[in-house]
Scaffold this motif. Structure first.
Motif, mmCIF file in Angstrom:
data_model
loop_
_atom_site.group_PDB
_atom_site.id
_atom_site.type_symbol
_atom_site.label_atom_id
_atom_site.label_comp_id
_atom_site.label_asym_id
_atom_site.label_seq_id
_atom_site.Cartn_x
_atom_site.Cartn_y
_atom_site.Cartn_z
ATOM 1 N N ILE A 95 43.107 37.630 32.564
ATOM 2 C CA ILE A 95 43.781 37.425 31.275
ATOM 3 C C ILE A 95 43.289 38.472 30.279
ATOM 4 O O ILE A 95 42.080 38.671 30.124
ATOM 5 C CB ILE A 95 43.504 36.004 30.746
ATOM 6 C CG1 ILE A 95 44.149 34.961 31.669
ATOM 7 C CG2 ILE A 95 44.015 35.836 29.317
ATOM 8 C CD1 ILE A 95 43.832 33.522 31.304
ATOM 9 N N PRO A 96 44.192 39.159 29.592
ATOM 10 C CA PRO A 96 43.772 40.154 28.608
ATOM 11 C C PRO A 96 43.040 39.515 27.430
ATOM 12 O O PRO A 96 43.391 38.417 26.996
ATOM 13 C CB PRO A 96 45.092 40.791 28.159
ATOM 14 C CG PRO A 96 46.131 39.767 28.452
ATOM 15 C CD PRO A 96 45.662 39.044 29.678
ATOM 16 N N VAL A 97 42.013 40.189 26.945
ATOM 17 C CA VAL A 97 41.216 39.639 25.851
ATOM 18 C C VAL A 97 40.957 40.705 24.789
ATOM 19 O O VAL A 97 41.000 41.908 25.066
ATOM 20 C CB VAL A 97 39.864 39.104 26.362
ATOM 21 C CG1 VAL A 97 40.062 38.026 27.415
ATOM 22 C CG2 VAL A 97 39.002 40.232 26.913
ATOM 23 N N VAL B 178 42.179 31.738 19.813
ATOM 24 C CA VAL B 178 41.002 32.219 19.100
ATOM 25 C C VAL B 178 39.790 31.438 19.605
ATOM 26 O O VAL B 178 39.754 30.211 19.540
ATOM 27 C CB VAL B 178 41.157 32.028 17.580
ATOM 28 C CG1 VAL B 178 39.904 32.504 16.849
ATOM 29 C CG2 VAL B 178 42.392 32.769 17.083
ATOM 30 N N GLY B 179 38.777 32.146 20.109
ATOM 31 C CA GLY B 179 37.590 31.482 20.622
ATOM 32 C C GLY B 179 37.895 30.659 21.854
ATOM 33 O O GLY B 179 37.791 29.435 21.848
ATOM 34 N N TYR B 180 38.233 31.299 22.961
ATOM 35 C CA TYR B 180 38.779 30.613 24.127
ATOM 36 C C TYR B 180 37.727 30.069 25.097
ATOM 37 O O TYR B 180 38.063 29.392 26.068
ATOM 38 C CB TYR B 180 39.729 31.533 24.888
ATOM 39 C CG TYR B 180 39.109 32.858 25.245
ATOM 40 C CD1 TYR B 180 38.228 32.972 26.312
ATOM 41 C CD2 TYR B 180 39.397 33.998 24.508
ATOM 42 C CE1 TYR B 180 37.656 34.189 26.638
ATOM 43 C CE2 TYR B 180 38.833 35.218 24.823
ATOM 44 C CZ TYR B 180 37.961 35.311 25.893
ATOM 45 O OH TYR B 180 37.402 36.511 26.202
ATOM 46 N N GLY B 181 36.454 30.377 24.908
ATOM 47 C CA GLY B 181 35.413 29.845 25.788
ATOM 48 C C GLY B 181 35.533 30.350 27.213
ATOM 49 O O GLY B 181 35.520 31.552 27.471
ATOM 50 N N ASN B 182 35.709 29.415 28.179
ATOM 51 C CA ASN B 182 35.797 29.813 29.590
ATOM 52 C C ASN B 182 37.209 30.197 30.014
ATOM 53 O O ASN B 182 37.435 30.540 31.173
ATOM 54 C CB ASN B 182 35.268 28.697 30.499
ATOM 55 C CG ASN B 182 36.072 27.404 30.378
ATOM 56 O OD1 ASN B 182 37.158 27.381 29.801
ATOM 57 N ND2 ASN B 182 35.538 26.333 30.933
ATOM 58 N N GLY B 183 38.165 30.127 29.101
ATOM 59 C CA GLY B 183 39.529 30.561 29.405
ATOM 60 C C GLY B 183 40.374 29.549 30.146
ATOM 61 O O GLY B 183 41.520 29.854 30.535
ATOM 62 N N LYS B 184 39.868 28.345 30.328
ATOM 63 C CA LYS B 184 40.598 27.327 31.089
ATOM 64 C C LYS B 184 41.926 26.983 30.421
ATOM 65 O O LYS B 184 42.955 26.836 31.082
ATOM 66 C CB LYS B 184 39.741 26.073 31.217
ATOM 67 C CG LYS B 184 40.323 25.007 32.114
ATOM 68 C CD LYS B 184 39.356 23.842 32.263
ATOM 69 C CE LYS B 184 39.916 22.772 33.187
ATOM 70 N NZ LYS B 184 38.945 21.647 33.347
ATOM 71 N N SER C 89 34.195 39.019 29.443
ATOM 72 C CA SER C 89 34.160 39.645 30.762
ATOM 73 C C SER C 89 34.631 38.676 31.836
ATOM 74 O O SER C 89 35.401 39.052 32.726
ATOM 75 C CB SER C 89 32.730 40.117 31.062
ATOM 76 O OG SER C 89 32.648 40.662 32.358
ATOM 77 N N TYR C 90 34.200 37.426 31.737
ATOM 78 C CA TYR C 90 34.574 36.426 32.743
ATOM 79 C C TYR C 90 36.083 36.172 32.747
ATOM 80 O O TYR C 90 36.716 36.172 33.802
ATOM 81 C CB TYR C 90 33.836 35.117 32.479
ATOM 82 C CG TYR C 90 34.347 33.972 33.332
ATOM 83 C CD1 TYR C 90 34.004 33.887 34.679
ATOM 84 C CD2 TYR C 90 35.193 33.004 32.797
ATOM 85 C CE1 TYR C 90 34.495 32.863 35.475
ATOM 86 C CE2 TYR C 90 35.683 31.976 33.580
ATOM 87 C CZ TYR C 90 35.336 31.904 34.916
ATOM 88 O OH TYR C 90 35.824 30.887 35.702
ATOM 89 N N VAL C 91 36.652 35.940 31.569
ATOM 90 C CA VAL C 91 38.073 35.622 31.478
ATOM 91 C C VAL C 91 38.928 36.815 31.904
ATOM 92 O O VAL C 91 39.947 36.654 32.577
ATOM 93 C CB VAL C 91 38.438 35.179 30.043
ATOM 94 C CG1 VAL C 91 39.945 35.064 29.873
ATOM 95 C CG2 VAL C 91 37.783 33.843 29.738
ATOM 96 N N CYS C 92 38.500 37.991 31.532
ATOM 97 C CA CYS C 92 39.264 39.195 31.868
ATOM 98 C C CYS C 92 39.204 39.492 33.372
ATOM 99 O O CYS C 92 40.225 39.776 33.999
ATOM 100 C CB CYS C 92 38.726 40.376 31.077
ATOM 101 S SG CYS C 92 39.678 41.894 31.284
#
Length: 235
Positions: A79-81, A42-48, A71-74
């Protein structure tokens, strides 16, 4: 130069204080010894962190309300968001783990958040929450300049006891709460000057900030070991 000094002192503190193993647990939300399954952040930020958990074998998905982050993480990380409020997320099969890293202090209704997380979990799933400790040595030491306050972005601050009491109002069982000194370097570095920085809206890291972070990491670790009780609170 300041950043180089920080890297050197931070690495030195991890080595001297034997924080490498604890830091590894922390970075994986203490799930590195758990059998991988379906995981929601939940609330993953930059997805790191999602990428890190995926590398450990977890089937990951993120939830975010920021379309840029989504959009960046996907696109960049593949990674699905879920873009939207957590309450709007509906799943047929629950998650084995839901993680929240420094999220609960930002929401208007922490209890509703925990209840939603419970709904999204499998019956034997686990929820891991990281948040600043308002009863910590850091708060006592830095007072209004403590980085954990972060006004006006932090709406609710918890101690170990109040966080447990909040969780007890949900259907969660087998509750555990603990504190760590793993992030003390960053807390010490960003504290004291934070009140003025919040007003100005900016902060440039200085050598003095880095030295304060190094010092605070050392002191926090010493206090952590000196206070031999289950209620150790130094972060």
């Amino acid at each position: 130069m300041v950043r180089i000094i920080r890297v050197v002192l931070h690495s030195l503190s991890i080595y001297l204080l034997r924080l490498r193993k604890e830091r590894g647990h922390y970075k994986c939300m203490y799930l590195d010894q758990t059998l991988p399954g379906r995981l929601l952040e939940v609330g993953y930020g930059n997805g790191k962190r999602l990428a890190r958990m995926q590398a450990l074998g977890w089937d990951v998905v993120g939830q975010e309300i920021d379309p840029v982050a989504a959009s960046y993480v996907c696109e960049a990380r593949g990674i699905p968001v879920h873009l939207g409020m957590l309450e709007s997320l509906d799943v047929i099969e629950g998650y084995d783990a839901v993680i929240l890293s420094h999220v609960i202090e930002h929401v208007h209704d922490p209890l509703a958040l925990l209840k939603t997380c419970f709904r999204l979990l499998k019956k034997d799933g686990v929820l891991v929450v990281l948040t600043p400790n308002v009863a910590s040595y850091g708060h006592r030491r830095f007072g209004a300049g403590w980085r954990g306050l972060e006004p006006p972005r932090h709406l609710h601050l918890f101690s170990r006891k109040t966080l447990l009491r909040l969780a007890q109002k949900t259907e969660f069982n087998s509750l555990r709460s603990w504190t760590t000194t793993v992030g003390a370097f960053g807390i010490g570095q960003a504290s004291t000057s934070f009140v003025n920085d919040a007003t100005e809206g900016r902060h440039h890291m200085t050598v003095r900030d880095v030295l304060r972070g190094f010092w605070f990491q050392l002191v926090a670790r010493i206090i952590f070991y000196l206070i031999k009780t289950p209620a150790r609170s130094v972060y």
